[in-house]
Scaffold this motif. Structure first.
Motif, PDB file in Angstrom:
ATOM      1  N   GLU A 163       0.907  -1.119  -0.097  1.00 17.60           N
ATOM      2  CA  GLU A 163      -0.092  -0.081  -0.033  1.00 17.60           C
ATOM      3  C   GLU A 163       0.885   1.310   0.050  1.00 17.60           C
ATOM      4  O   GLU A 163       0.477   2.117  -0.622  1.00 17.60           O
ATOM      5  N   ASN A 166       2.217   2.002  -3.446  1.00 17.49           N
ATOM      6  CA  ASN A 166       1.311   2.459  -4.370  1.00 17.49           C
ATOM      7  C   ASN A 166       1.551   2.251  -5.626  1.00 17.49           C
ATOM      8  O   ASN A 166       1.587   3.187  -6.280  1.00 17.49           O
ATOM      9  N   ARG A 193      -8.252  -6.541   1.798  1.00 17.41           N
ATOM     10  CA  ARG A 193      -7.164  -6.327   1.307  1.00 17.41           C
ATOM     11  C   ARG A 193      -6.497  -7.380  -0.013  1.00 17.41           C
ATOM     12  O   ARG A 193      -5.745  -7.410  -0.240  1.00 17.41           O
TER      13      ARG A 193
END
Length: 256
Positions: A163, A166, A193
């Motif tokens: 995350e 990204n 997720r």
């Protein structure tokens, strides 16, 4: 009822009776596989594998970045990114498979925040190289039983890193066995997720053999993946205890 997932044979450990890796690929095809994976590539017959892939129509779901270098040690960062670029180039003839990245070991004297920041910096650079080449990197959490000083031994931390970077070219490899060794609750650590997970590998507890030889509840495992919405392949990264035809029959029964 759980979904039926395409299965990928880990020819590093399976179909060994066939001989070299390209012969194992052909043996996997004969056993009904369309997908396969293996570990490091520098000691493998890459050209012969490319020919076998072309002949069989099979696809590789994963190859490890080679050599393995740390994502948390700044002294190894340049070597790590170079290893990614060299692996991208070497495996292009293999159909641009996803490339598996391990974290490397903890660095003495660094805080948790420094480890995380170093990992994000290295993974961003690696993901940029992957994006340029149209390749996906798979970050794999391992476990402390095999590697006591490994940095990334947590699915949550792995997902946090994905995350933070990204990039659409960095995703997580979730290994059911590594996760079970670490005592994780699969449904809990993947909840919300699963879109960050591009590949799942399986083996049974405790000794990393085929599903059905250990203590994991495979009906629950597969149903959890279905409920979460996982849509990729399942890599059979286990050491077979039975002749391959019997091992695969048991595995396919357990995985549905």
């Amino acid at each position: 009822m759980s979904a039926s997932y395409p299965l990928s044979s880990c020819i590093e450990w399976q179909f060994t009776e066939a001989g070299e890796l390209d012969a194992r690929l052909r043996a996997a095809k004969a056993a009904g596989f369309e997908l396969a994976e293996f570990h490091l590539w520098r000691d493998k017959p890459v050209d012969a594998l490319a020919q076998a892939l072309d002949e069989t129509g099979m696809r590789l779901t994963g190859v490890c970045v080679d050599p393995r270098r740390s994502i948390v040690d700044p002294a190894e960062r340049e070597e790590m990114v170079t290893a990614v670029r060299e692996t991208i180039a070497a495996t292009a003839k293999l159909g641009k498979p996803d490339l598996i990245v391990a974290s490397g070991f903890r660095v003495e004297g660094l805080s948790e925040e420094e480890h995380f920041a170093n990992a994000v910096t290295a993974l961003r650079a690696a993901a940029d190289a992957a994006e340029e080449a149209g390749v996906t990197l798979l970050l794999e959490p391992l476990n402390t039983r095999l590697f006591s000083a490994m940095y990334l031994v947590s699915t949550k931390l792995g997902l946090d890193l994905v995350e933070a970077v990204n990039s659409p070219n960095l995703r997580l490899l979730y290994d059911v066995w590594h996760s079970a060794v670490m005592g994780e609750d699969m449904a809990q650590v993947l909840a919300g997720r699963i879109h960050l997970v591009a590949h799942v590998q399986v083996a049974d507890m405790d000794d990393r053999h085929e599903p059905g030889t250990g203590s994991l509840d495979w009906t629950k495992v597969m149903q959890t993946l279905t409920d979460l919405g996982y849509s990729g392949a399942i890599g059979l990264e286990y050491f077979p205890t039975l002749p391959m035809d019997q091992s695969l029959a048991l595995t396919r029964q357990k995985l549905g």
